[in-house]
Design a protein around this motif. Structure first.
Motif, PDB file in Angstrom:
ATOM      1  N   ARG A  73     -14.081  -3.187  -5.127  1.00  0.00           N
ATOM      2  CA  ARG A  73     -13.751  -1.887  -4.554  1.00  0.00           C
ATOM      3  C   ARG A  73     -14.042  -1.913  -3.061  1.00  0.00           C
ATOM      4  N   ARG A  74     -13.174  -1.271  -2.293  1.00  0.00           N
ATOM      5  CA  ARG A  74     -13.387  -1.111  -0.850  1.00  0.00           C
ATOM      6  C   ARG A  74     -13.289   0.368  -0.519  1.00  0.00           C
ATOM      7  N   HIS A  75     -14.117   0.777   0.420  1.00  0.00           N
ATOM      8  CA  HIS A  75     -14.091   2.179   0.833  1.00  0.00           C
ATOM      9  C   HIS A  75     -13.867   2.253   2.334  1.00  0.00           C
ATOM     10  N   LEU A  76     -12.916   3.070   2.741  1.00  0.00           N
ATOM     11  CA  LEU A  76     -12.657   3.327   4.153  1.00  0.00           C
ATOM     12  C   LEU A  76     -13.101   4.763   4.423  1.00  0.00           C
ATOM     13  N   PRO A  77     -14.272   4.945   5.039  1.00  0.00           N
ATOM     14  CA  PRO A  77     -14.749   6.307   5.299  1.00  0.00           C
ATOM     15  C   PRO A  77     -13.766   7.081   6.177  1.00  0.00           C
ATOM     16  N   GLN A  78     -13.676   8.370   5.938  1.00  0.00           N
ATOM     17  CA  GLN A  78     -12.710   9.196   6.654  1.00  0.00           C
ATOM     18  C   GLN A  78     -12.916   9.149   8.165  1.00  0.00           C
ATOM     19  N   ASN A  79     -14.161   9.076   8.627  1.00  0.00           N
ATOM     20  CA  ASN A  79     -14.401   9.087  10.072  1.00  0.00           C
ATOM     21  C   ASN A  79     -13.980   7.794  10.769  1.00  0.00           C
ATOM     22  N   THR A  80     -13.598   6.751  10.004  1.00  0.00           N
ATOM     23  CA  THR A  80     -13.129   5.502  10.617  1.00  0.00           C
ATOM     24  C   THR A  80     -11.606   5.412  10.659  1.00  0.00           C
ATOM     25  N   LEU A  81     -10.905   6.295   9.963  1.00  0.00           N
ATOM     26  CA  LEU A  81      -9.441   6.238   9.889  1.00  0.00           C
ATOM     27  C   LEU A  81      -8.826   6.696  11.208  1.00  0.00           C
ATOM     28  N   ILE A  82      -7.888   5.889  11.741  1.00  0.00           N
ATOM     29  CA  ILE A  82      -7.263   6.274  13.007  1.00  0.00           C
ATOM     30  C   ILE A  82      -5.737   6.337  12.953  1.00  0.00           C
ATOM     31  N   TYR A  83      -5.116   5.733  11.928  1.00  0.00           N
ATOM     32  CA  TYR A  83      -3.652   5.764  11.857  1.00  0.00           C
ATOM     33  C   TYR A  83      -3.187   5.443  10.443  1.00  0.00           C
ATOM     34  N   ALA A  84      -2.098   6.076  10.046  1.00  0.00           N
ATOM     35  CA  ALA A  84      -1.410   5.752   8.793  1.00  0.00           C
ATOM     36  C   ALA A  84       0.079   5.904   9.050  1.00  0.00           C
ATOM     37  N   GLY A  85       0.852   4.884   8.706  1.00  0.00           N
ATOM     38  CA  GLY A  85       2.287   4.971   8.947  1.00  0.00           C
ATOM     39  C   GLY A  85       3.077   3.971   8.129  1.00  0.00           C
ATOM     40  N   VAL A  86       4.371   4.243   8.027  1.00  0.00           N
ATOM     41  CA  VAL A  86       5.310   3.385   7.309  1.00  0.00           C
ATOM     42  C   VAL A  86       5.943   2.430   8.318  1.00  0.00           C
ATOM     43  N   ASP A  87       6.183   1.190   7.897  1.00  0.00           N
ATOM     44  CA  ASP A  87       6.801   0.205   8.779  1.00  0.00           C
ATOM     45  C   ASP A  87       8.190   0.684   9.198  1.00  0.00           C
ATOM     46  N   PRO A  88       8.417   0.917  10.497  1.00  0.00           N
ATOM     47  CA  PRO A  88       9.714   1.431  10.947  1.00  0.00           C
ATOM     48  C   PRO A  88      10.839   0.398  10.877  1.00  0.00           C
ATOM     49  N   ARG A  89      10.473  -0.889  10.799  1.00  0.00           N
ATOM     50  CA  ARG A  89      11.500  -1.936  10.750  1.00  0.00           C
ATOM     51  C   ARG A  89      11.995  -2.193   9.342  1.00  0.00           C
ATOM     52  N   LYS A  90      11.390  -1.538   8.370  1.00  0.00           N
ATOM     53  CA  LYS A  90      11.801  -1.606   6.966  1.00  0.00           C
ATOM     54  C   LYS A  90      11.730  -3.011   6.379  1.00  0.00           C
ATOM     55  N   LYS A  91      10.658  -3.746   6.697  1.00  0.00           N
ATOM     56  CA  LYS A  91      10.439  -5.028   6.034  1.00  0.00           C
ATOM     57  C   LYS A  91      10.180  -4.747   4.558  1.00  0.00           C
ATOM     58  N   GLU A  92      10.493  -5.727   3.699  1.00  0.00           N
ATOM     59  CA  GLU A  92      10.346  -5.522   2.259  1.00  0.00           C
ATOM     60  C   GLU A  92       9.512  -6.618   1.619  1.00  0.00           C
ATOM     61  N   PHE A  93       8.662  -6.207   0.684  1.00  0.00           N
ATOM     62  CA  PHE A  93       7.965  -7.136  -0.191  1.00  0.00           C
ATOM     63  C   PHE A  93       8.398  -6.771  -1.600  1.00  0.00           C
ATOM     64  N   VAL A  94       9.090  -7.688  -2.278  1.00  0.00           N
ATOM     65  CA  VAL A  94       9.690  -7.385  -3.576  1.00  0.00           C
ATOM     66  C   VAL A  94       8.827  -7.942  -4.703  1.00  0.00           C
ATOM     67  N   HIS A  95       8.425  -7.051  -5.586  1.00  0.00           N
ATOM     68  CA  HIS A  95       7.612  -7.369  -6.759  1.00  0.00           C
ATOM     69  C   HIS A  95       8.490  -7.153  -7.995  1.00  0.00           C
ATOM     70  N   PRO A  96       8.320  -7.955  -9.068  1.00  0.00           N
ATOM     71  CA  PRO A  96       9.165  -7.780 -10.259  1.00  0.00           C
ATOM     72  C   PRO A  96       9.116  -6.370 -10.858  1.00  0.00           C
ATOM     73  N   GLU A  97       7.996  -5.674 -10.717  1.00  0.00           N
ATOM     74  CA  GLU A  97       7.891  -4.329 -11.289  1.00  0.00           C
ATOM     75  C   GLU A  97       8.703  -3.287 -10.526  1.00  0.00           C
ATOM     76  N   HIS A  98       9.088  -3.577  -9.293  1.00  0.00           N
ATOM     77  CA  HIS A  98       9.869  -2.607  -8.526  1.00  0.00           C
ATOM     78  C   HIS A  98      11.146  -2.223  -9.265  1.00  0.00           C
ATOM     79  N   LYS A  99      11.849  -3.220  -9.787  1.00  0.00           N
ATOM     80  CA  LYS A  99      13.099  -2.954 -10.501  1.00  0.00           C
ATOM     81  C   LYS A  99      12.835  -2.161 -11.779  1.00  0.00           C
ATOM     82  N   LEU A 100      11.777  -2.529 -12.502  1.00  0.00           N
ATOM     83  CA  LEU A 100      11.434  -1.824 -13.743  1.00  0.00           C
ATOM     84  C   LEU A 100      11.070  -0.362 -13.487  1.00  0.00           C
ATOM     85  N   LEU A 101      10.446  -0.095 -12.339  1.00  0.00           N
ATOM     86  CA  LEU A 101      10.022   1.266 -12.004  1.00  0.00           C
ATOM     87  C   LEU A 101      11.102   2.067 -11.284  1.00  0.00           C
ATOM     88  N   GLY A 102      12.226   1.424 -10.991  1.00  0.00           N
ATOM     89  CA  GLY A 102      13.317   2.120 -10.315  1.00  0.00           C
ATOM     90  C   GLY A 102      13.126   2.246  -8.811  1.00  0.00           C
TER      91      GLY A 102
END
Length: 189
Positions: free
Chosen positions: A113-142
């Motif tokens: 388990r890892r914990h990131l305390p709230q006071n250390t968080l500085i950014y959250a974002g989605v990759d704007p270049r839309k790189k993909e990592f494909v896992h076999p479950e992606h297709k099963l989950l739609g």
């Protein structure tokens, strides 16, 4: 309709995200792709740098990563992510405003388990270049276009670390997770 589920809503309208609402979040199932130290970089630039060093291609599959680990014994034995670009693991992510983010490795391959305390968080974002990592479950989950997203936190040394993830829960997409973290968990000083 809101992106998030509410237990008690006092805003009388679930068409907006209101700080008056008490949020209820179940564990979000996601793929942890790895983490990278990004010195003092933050924001989108820090996430791009971390993602480029972890995943130089625009699209990677679990087959490519597994081949790399199988054919390079030093990569399989390493725990510091320096010899293999990606070590994907399935994990649960708990988002708790006021406390932080807890990431649990479901199979205990890399950590428990890892914990990131709230006071250390500085950014959250989605990759704007839309790189993909494909896992076999992606297709099963739609999930046709899995998105990669990052959360940047300040480490004890004062540098920033970018933690990279990929969609695995169709009900909580990368956009929803990063919107929640940005709205409720990152302090705007």
């Amino acid at each position: 309709m809101c992106l998030f589920s509410y237990e008690k809503c006092t805003c009388k309208s679930c068409e907006c995200i209101s700080f008056d609402c008490e949020l209820v979040f179940e564990a979000i199932r996601t793929l942890f792709l790895g983490q990278r130290d990004i010195e003092m970089l933050g924001g989108e630039a820090g996430m791009k740098r971390a993602l480029d060093s972890l995943m130089p291609k625009n699209k990677m599959t679990t087959t490519e990563v597994d081949w790399e680990l199988t054919n390079h014994p030093a990569a399989a034995a390493s725990t510091d992510f320096s010899t293999s670009p990606i070590r994907y693991i399935e994990c649960n992510m708990h988002l708790q405003p006021g406390d932080g983010i807890t990431i649990t490795d479901l199979n205990r391959k890399l950590f428990f388990r890892r914990h990131l305390p709230q006071n250390t968080l500085i950014y959250a974002g989605v990759d704007p270049r839309k790189k993909e990592f494909v896992h076999p479950e992606h297709k099963l989950l739609g999930i046709s276009k899995p998105r990669i997203y990052g959360i940047i936190a300040r480490s004890n040394s004062g540098d920033n670390t970018c933690h990279l993830f990929c969609d695995l829960d169709p009900s909580m997409t990368a956009k929803n997770v990063t919107a929640f973290v940005s709205s409720y968990m990152i302090s705007r000083v």
